[in-house]
Scaffold this active site. Structure first.
Site, mmCIF file in Angstrom:
data_model
loop_
_atom_site.group_PDB
_atom_site.id
_atom_site.type_symbol
_atom_site.label_atom_id
_atom_site.label_comp_id
_atom_site.label_asym_id
_atom_site.label_seq_id
_atom_site.Cartn_x
_atom_site.Cartn_y
_atom_site.Cartn_z
ATOM 1 C CB VAL A 86 31.083 -65.047 56.736
ATOM 2 C CG1 VAL A 86 32.262 -64.107 56.469
ATOM 3 C CG2 VAL A 86 29.776 -64.310 56.482
ATOM 4 C CE1 TYR A 87 37.042 -70.597 59.792
ATOM 5 C CE2 TYR A 87 35.717 -72.485 59.128
ATOM 6 C CZ TYR A 87 36.907 -71.959 59.598
ATOM 7 O OH TYR A 87 37.963 -72.791 59.854
ATOM 8 C CB ALA A 88 32.158 -72.077 54.520
ATOM 9 C CB SER A 120 36.937 -66.531 54.785
ATOM 10 O OG SER A 120 37.006 -67.527 55.803
#
Length: 253
Positions: free
Chosen positions: A157-159, A161
């Protein structure tokens, strides 16, 4: 355009944001910096910049609260006029964000919305609010991550975003190009910062493991990434826009 004179760096009370604010100030740029929580870190950043001969002010901003962006824009422009008699921003560095990591089965809708809402949605609408106050010929730098190129467990999810931020940067470069505004993204690699609770900074074994996966044989420092951002917004890089600059020491090639 001459050397940028006024910059806003979000999330600059510590870590990479602080290093970027200091690097810009060393290049003669007057820096407005933002913080979300307690002001102590922001006060420390301002004090350090002033001790090094620069100029800085601190403003509170929650990048996850888009409803407050218009008011923040008014507060920022008022502060720039009062402190430096500046009516425009020359450089905008979107550094503020959250690093939350979960494997697929552990991601909840709330956690997903927090990460995407802060890192992408917040960045998107802050730029929307501040572009009217950005000088023609200005610069925007959006901080991404090397994780948009390589992978690591629990970072989906971080990547994603940050990949959205990179795609947005390309479109924005095209849209703002007629005003001479350059838009680029900087993707830091493994660095000994306080990111993710300072996991890498405080864990020698993790640093050593990651260092073995970089071409330069070590992890980076916040100052090295801040220096790269300062270089990217300098007049020497005036013909560079719509680019992704990875500052990772050649990680996982």
């Amino acid at each position: 355009m001459s050397e940028p004179r006024t910059a806003l760096v979000t999330g600059a009370s510590r870590g990479l944001g602080r290093a970027t604010a200091r690097a810009l100030a060393r290049h003669g740029v007057r820096v407005a910096l933002t913080y979300r929580g307690g002001a102590d870190g922001a006060v420390e950043t301002v004090r350090t910049i002033e001790e090094e001969g620069g100029e800085a002010i601190a403003l509170r901003l929650d990048i996850g609260d888009i409803a407050g962006f218009e008011q923040f824009a008014e507060e920022m422009t008022g502060a720039l006029r009062t402190r430096w008699r500046a009516d425009r921003l020359d450089v905008l560095v979107n550094n503020a964000g959250v690093g939350l990591f979960d494997t697929l089965e552990d991601v909840t809708p709330r956690r997903f919305d927090e990460i995407v809402g802060t890192n992408f949605r917040g960045t998107y609408f802050l730029i929307q609010a501040l572009v009217p106050h950005l000088a023609d010929g200005g610069r925007i730098v959006n901080v991404s991550t090397s994780l948009t190129r390589h992978v690591s467990p629990g970072t989906s999810v971080y990547a994603a975003s940050k990949a959205a931020v990179e795609a947005f940067s390309l479109s924005l470069a095209e849209e703002l190009g007629p005003r001479g505004i350059r838009v680029n993204s900087v993707a830091p690699g493994p660095s000994a910062t306080d990111f993710n609770g300072g996991a890498m900074r405080d864990d020698p074994a993790l640093r050593d493991a990651l260092a073995q996966q970089t071409a330069l044989g070590r992890v980076g420092s916040p100052d090295e990434i801040g220096d790269a951002i300062a270089a990217l917004v300098s007049p020497d890089m005036r013909w560079v826009t719509a680019e992704r600059l990875e500052v990772s020491g050649g990680a996982l090639l």
